[in-house]
Write a protein that holds these residues in place. Structure first.
Motif, mmCIF file in Angstrom:
data_model
loop_
_atom_site.group_PDB
_atom_site.id
_atom_site.type_symbol
_atom_site.label_atom_id
_atom_site.label_comp_id
_atom_site.label_asym_id
_atom_site.label_seq_id
_atom_site.Cartn_x
_atom_site.Cartn_y
_atom_site.Cartn_z
ATOM 1 N N GLU A 159 -0.575 -0.666 12.111
ATOM 2 C CA GLU A 159 -0.470 -1.704 11.082
ATOM 3 C C GLU A 159 0.799 -2.535 11.270
ATOM 4 O OE1 GLU A 159 -0.777 0.440 7.409
ATOM 5 O OE2 GLU A 159 -2.969 0.654 7.540
ATOM 6 N N LYS B 280 0.867 -6.597 12.011
ATOM 7 C CA LYS B 280 1.644 -7.488 11.158
ATOM 8 C C LYS B 280 2.672 -8.263 11.961
ATOM 9 C CE LYS B 280 4.415 -7.495 6.912
ATOM 10 N NZ LYS B 280 4.988 -6.648 5.821
ATOM 11 N N LEU C 137 -9.959 -3.100 13.393
ATOM 12 C CA LEU C 137 -8.547 -3.318 13.682
ATOM 13 C C LEU C 137 -8.234 -3.126 15.163
ATOM 14 C CD1 LEU C 137 -6.946 -1.457 10.642
ATOM 15 C CD2 LEU C 137 -7.525 -3.878 10.847
#
Length: 364
Positions: A95, A99, A141
């Motif tokens: 993650e 980002k 993802l």
């Protein structure tokens, strides 16, 4: 730029990939604008595979890539990695990478730095790295789950035959190819895409250009050209990751990717005859062994020790003194805690090499 299919993914990947571990510092800092120029230029010249990782370049690499991605006009794919065995920690790292780079998904997400079969098994347990990556893939993802390794050919063969991955990144170059060739062929036959890292032996090949001059073919201007072409000419290898720290290197490497001729079999045999088993024990300068509790610059000692392996023991001390500004006696501060050896992706006997460096030093 020549493109190859990345395994069974259907993706066409540039034969030259951009390795994001070698961005240069200016006055001790990373100039994001300057570093991004190299990335953007490579993309303009046809490179579409960009490899980075948390921790590369003092944890700036992903941020530099993100800065460049905003300016790139041609399509591209992103590769990054995570070495965490625990699934929760891997998810957090994933993650963070998404980002940082302002991405909706990672195209090629690597289970990073598998050291041996036991280490591989530790990534595959319930709640572990692979299971978490698989869930993230289901969520969109991650596009392709891959792995990176410095394992031996036999170990790589075991991993790829279990069929869990779509590709791999492996340390492979003109120095160590006899020792990993079996794994490379196994991955190719299983339909994996293959990226190779350390095509220049961690910089050893250009540093010892005279010694390695035998690898040059008639059309190779430098040993760098020969080493990169060697990897790129393999049918098994999809893309060769090249660290590019200047505009000149970007242009030079991309030229190699514009026209490739398969390496002549006679030349390959000639090269192999010049190699010997200890050359697989050369330090490639990956620097995973750093952060010694006694402050010993371990990677610099190991890179200097390469001189001994290549037949020039005195060169260890010349390299330490004139290249790094290090006193060889610092090697004697080693407390044999083993931290560096546990981190070493090549399983080098670091502790004994430090001891030898100290003991031999009195002779020079």
């Amino acid at each position: 730029m020549i493109y190859k299919k990345y395994g069974k993914t259907g993706k066409d990947i540039s034969v030259i990939g951009f390795g994001g571990m070698r961005f240069p510092k200016v006055n001790g800092e990373y100039d994001y604008d300057k570093c991004a120029e190299f990335v953007v230029k490579a993309n303009e010249l046809g490179v579409n595979y960009f490899d980075t990782a948390p921790g590369y370049c003092d944890d700036h690499s992903e941020k530099i890539m993100a800065h460049a991605f905003k300016m790139m006009k041609n399509p591209f794919y992103v590769s990054t990695k995570c070495s965490e065995r625990d699934g929760t920690k891997l998810r957090k790292t994933l993650e963070t990478s998404l980002k940082r780079m302002n991405l909706e998904k990672i195209n090629f997400f690597h289970i990073w730095c598998i050291l041996d079969i036991d280490d591989y098994r530790s990534r595959m347990v319930k709640g572990g790295a692979y299971e978490t990556a698989l869930k993230a893939k289901e969520e969109g993802l991650i596009e392709h789950i891959t792995f990176s390794t410095h394992c031996s050919g036999d170990e790589i063969e075991t991993i790829v035959n279990e069929g869990c991955f779509e590709g791999m990144t492996v340390g492979y170059n003109i120095i160590n190819f006899p020792f990993r060739q079996k794994g490379l062929k196994a991955a190719y036959e299983k339909g994996l895409g293959i990226a190779t890292m350390n095509p220049l032996g961690g910089g050893l090949i250009p540093q010892k250009a005279d010694y390695f001059d035998f690898i040059r073919g008639a059309d190779d201007k430098t040993v760098v050209d020969a080493a990169i072409k060697f990897n790129a000419s393999h049918d098994e290898i999809t893309t060769v990751l090249c660290g590019m720290g200047s505009m000149e290197e970007v242009i030079q490497n991309c030229k190699i990717g514009n026209s490739l001729v398969k390496l002549d079999e006679n030349k390959l045999k000639e090269i192999e005859k010049r190699l010997f088993s200890s050359m697989d024990k050369l330090c490639t300068g990956c620097r995973y062994c750093e952060h010694c509790p006694k402050g010993i610059p371990v990677s610099k000692f190991m890179l200097s020790y390469n001189n001994h392996i290549l037949g020039d023991t005195k060169g260890i001390y010349d390299y330490l003194r004139y290249h790094w500004g290090i006193n060889y006696k610092q090697a004697n501060e080693c407390i044999s805690c083993g931290l560096c050896e546990r981190k070493c992706t090549q399983h080098l006997p670091i502790i004994s090499r430090l001891k030898e460096t100290y003991e031999w030093g009195t002779e020079y």
